[in-house]
Structures are given as C-alpha cells and as structure tokens.
Design an enzyme around this catalytic site. Structure first.
Site, PDB file in Angstrom:
ATOM      1  N   ASP A 120       5.411  22.698  -7.581  1.00  0.00           N
ATOM      2  CA  ASP A 120       4.362  23.431  -8.284  1.00  0.00           C
ATOM      3  C   ASP A 120       3.332  23.872  -7.244  1.00  0.00           C
ATOM      4  OD1 ASP A 120       2.695  24.508 -10.138  1.00  0.00           O
ATOM      5  OD2 ASP A 120       2.259  22.643 -11.200  1.00  0.00           O
ATOM      6  N   TYR A 157      -2.255  24.243 -11.553  1.00  0.00           N
ATOM      7  CA  TYR A 157      -2.640  23.473 -12.737  1.00  0.00           C
ATOM      8  C   TYR A 157      -3.571  22.330 -12.368  1.00  0.00           C
ATOM      9  CZ  TYR A 157      -2.501  20.804 -17.031  1.00  0.00           C
ATOM     10  OH  TYR A 157      -2.870  20.137 -18.165  1.00  0.00           O
ATOM     11  N   ASP A 181       9.649  20.924 -17.370  1.00  0.00           N
ATOM     12  CA  ASP A 181       9.124  19.732 -16.709  1.00  0.00           C
ATOM     13  C   ASP A 181       7.961  19.219 -17.531  1.00  0.00           C
ATOM     14  OD1 ASP A 181       6.274  19.982 -14.993  1.00  0.00           O
ATOM     15  OD2 ASP A 181       7.158  21.887 -15.605  1.00  0.00           O
ATOM     16  N   CYS A 183      22.651   5.049 -20.704  1.00  0.00           N
ATOM     17  CA  CYS A 183      21.787   4.645 -19.591  1.00  0.00           C
ATOM     18  C   CYS A 183      21.899   3.130 -19.472  1.00  0.00           C
ATOM     19  CB  CYS A 183      20.337   5.055 -19.855  1.00  0.00           C
ATOM     20  SG  CYS A 183      19.130   4.286 -18.753  1.00  0.00           S
ATOM     21  N   HIS A 194      14.203   4.682 -18.977  1.00  0.00           N
ATOM     22  CA  HIS A 194      14.755   4.949 -20.308  1.00  0.00           C
ATOM     23  C   HIS A 194      14.338   6.335 -20.802  1.00  0.00           C
ATOM     24  CE1 HIS A 194      15.712   4.787 -24.536  1.00  0.00           C
ATOM     25  NE2 HIS A 194      14.477   5.226 -24.742  1.00  0.00           N
TER      26      HIS A 194
END
Length: 379
Positions: A95, A99, A274, A314, A343
């Site tokens: 980025d 931001y 994202d 997972c 997770h």
C-alpha cells in the site's frame, strides 16, 4: 521478467462474479483472492511458515508508511528487498501509505507537493510526495505497488470529494512519471496500480474510473470505501466502479471487509481484497467460522470441547477446542492470539476459494445468498 498479467477464466451467469489468474514474477494468484495484511513486514502474530502451511496465503501486503519509518529503506535495500528480509517468496503488494496518512488527520497537512505528517513513533515530521512514495516502494520491492492518493473521509461533501479526486489524478501522473523513470531494483518486475477516488458521488467515480483506465495499468484499485459510509452505499459505488473499469484487468477493492462484504463484492466483479479484520477481530476473541460468528470469550464455550471449526480445512482450527481457546484468552496467553488469527485468516482464504469453485461451477449467485445468511449468524 514480465509485467503482471491477468487471465479471466470464468464468469458467473447470474452475477458479475469472475474467476481468473494473476501471474507475477513471484508466482500465480488465483482470483478472487484475499490478501493478509502484513503492515510492518509481518502478519500480526502469524509466522510466514503458518501463512503458507495453514492459511494458504497466495499474496500478502506490506505498508509503505510503516516500513519507511521502521526498519527504513536502508535496511530493506541491504537485505535485498522485503521478500528477502521477511523470507516470503510469493507475491507481495505494498500500500502507498495514503490511508495511514489519512488516519493521521490531526497531524497531517495536504498540499499540492504532497503530505506532511508526524510519525506515530517519535513525532518526527516527514513529507510524502508521489515521487518519494514511488522510490520507497521501489526499495521495499513489492510485486504490486500502489499509487499515492488522497483518501477523503466518509461523508465528504461534493466539493471536497471533487477536489480530492483531481489531486489524486495529478499525483497519479507524477507517480507514473517517477515509476517509469526508475528501474526495478531486485531483478523482477514491479507493477503500479492506480486508485479510483470520488467519494460516494457517481459522476466523480465514473470520471475517476475513466481517468485511471486511460493509464492502461496492469490492474486497478478502488479506494475510499469502507471509511464510514453505509454498506448499501458501499455496494452501490463498488458496482458502479466495476461497470466503468476495464474487464480485462484485475480489480482490487481496498480495505474491505467482513466475510459477507467480500462475497457481495465478488458478486459485483471485484477480484482482490485486503483487510485487517481477520487478525484484529481474532485478537479480540471474535472468530469467523463456516457456521457463523463466535465470541470465544462467552461462557457458553467453557465446556465445549469440539474443534474450533471442524469444517474448515485448517490444522489449528481442527486441533484446538473452543474450550481450550477460551481458556487461553481468559489466561491472556499469547498463543490465543496466534490461534485466533490463523483460524480467521484460514477462514477468509477458504471463503474466497469456495467462491471461486462456485463461480467455476456456475452457481455462485445462489450459493452466495445462502452463505451470507449463514455467515451473519451469531453463534
């Protein structure tokens, strides 16, 4: 070395969802894709080994503002770029820091030259210009680097949004001039993506999309959403931008969002996402699961010895129980933050992978409607 390419492979018949493959010098990315945020060169609490083995991340983010302040471009250049520094051999997107500068509203000053701001670390003053941001991102060495833009606050009036958009376009011209004048540093191709702005005003967004598209960049991003506007407005503007951006280039919606936001926006034609939400919410005991949202702090999980999410492929999600993870949070054990983060990230990558499967099989629209209802369930 080759410029980033995008192959559009499948389109859903009842929505604008699409599946494709982005090819970079550090490997392929199957879209739609979620990109874990590694602000300072690492995803909070998650090792690069876990990102590959459990999360199955295909690309991660780094941030120009944070990496410029610490460790600095001297360290990154001597290391051979961020890929060598953090030992991540897959694609990286950086980025521009726009931001982060936007979030420093109390200390920043925006002018034609660029933005002056104070470091959150030590209060020192700095100037980001489009040229400097390009140079910093060259030093970081991301496969995809973002143009320096101004992100207007949510709720900005028409006059401010128009002025901000025009400044973003002028800065974009300077970004491309500097980018084209400087070589890749590390023996692979970097790719510059411009960013659409224009607030919540359709005429401005259309104008910005057309200006950005005229640059014929390898991909295009939509910025300035998920900054406080209502969800229906976000979807409306996202849909509008997708209608006016090139079909043959990947579309990146910056900073969005919840699992249901992502599914809705995939249906509008977005390819890349994202957000810090999976790790930030995970560190605060909120888990996104295949059955809905869990607050693992709640007493109801105290004696639940079932896996965190048996349906999620997972290892951590199947290895540890809800009861044990709740205990770790109550004990303020650092392992809790890693388990919850891994997770949630694994869930996000699983979700976009499932979305891709349903786009390919042609039933994305109906699957999405059912999944959104399930994902919003509070367990």
């Amino acid at each position: 070395m080759a410029t980033l390419s995008f192959e559009l492979q499948h389109k859903d018949q009842k929505s604008n969802a699409r599946a494709g493959v982005i090819t970079t010098d550090h490997g392929e990315i199957q879209t739609p894709i979620f990109m874990p945020v590694g602000t300072v060169g690492s995803v909070k609490g998650v090792s690069q080994q876990l990102l590959q083995s459990d999360v199955k991340a295909q690309i991660i983010l780094g941030n120009t503002y944070h990496l410029y302040l610490r460790p600095g471009t001297d360290v990154l250049e001597k290391a051979g770029g961020l890929h060598q520094f953090n030992h991540w051999d897959k694609p990286i997107l950086t980025d521009s820091g726009g931001y982060q500068v936007f979030s420093l509203a109390g200390t920043r000053k925006i002018k034609e030259e660029g933005v002056t701001f104070q470091s959150h670390i030590d209060g020192s003053k700095h100037l980001f210009t489009p040229e400097k941001v390009m140079d910093i991102q060259r030093s970081i060495g991301g496969d995809i680097i973002m143009a320096f833009d101004e992100c207007p606050p949510g709720g900005s009036d028409y006059g401010y949004a128009h002025k901000s958009m025009e400044l973003t376009h002028r800065w974009l011209d300077r970004c491309f001039t500097q980018f084209n004048a400087t070589p890749d540093k590390y023996g692979y191709t970097q790719n510059l993506f411009p960013i659409v702005q224009g607030g919540t005003f359709k005429d401005l967004r259309k104008q910005s999309c057309e200006y950005i598209a005229s640059k014929d960049a390898p991909g295009n991003a939509i910025g300035g959403l998920s900054v406080g506007e209502p969800e229906p407005v976000m979807y409306e503007i996202c849909d509008w931008c997708c209608q006016h951006l090139p079909q043959q280039k990947p579309r990146y919606l910056m900073g969005v969002g919840t699992p249901w936001n992502i599914l809705e926006c995939i249906g509008l034609g977005i390819d890349m996402f994202d957000c810090v939400m999976p790790t930030r919410n995970g560190r605060n005991a909120m888990l996104f699961t295949t059955q809905g949202v869990i607050n693992i702090d709640n007493k109801k999980w105290e004696f639940d010895f079932s896996p965190i999410d048996e349906a999620l492929p997972c290892e951590m999600s199947q290895y540890y129980s809800k009861s044990y993870l709740r205990h770790l949070f109550k004990a303020k054990e650092l392992l809790a933050l890693t388990i919850a983060s891994v997770h949630n990230l694994s869930f996000y990558l699983w979700l976009v992978g499932e979305a891709r499967k349903h786009i390919v099989t042609g039933d994305y629209a109906s699957w999405k409607e059912e999944m959104v209802l399930k994902l919003k369930t509070r367990l």
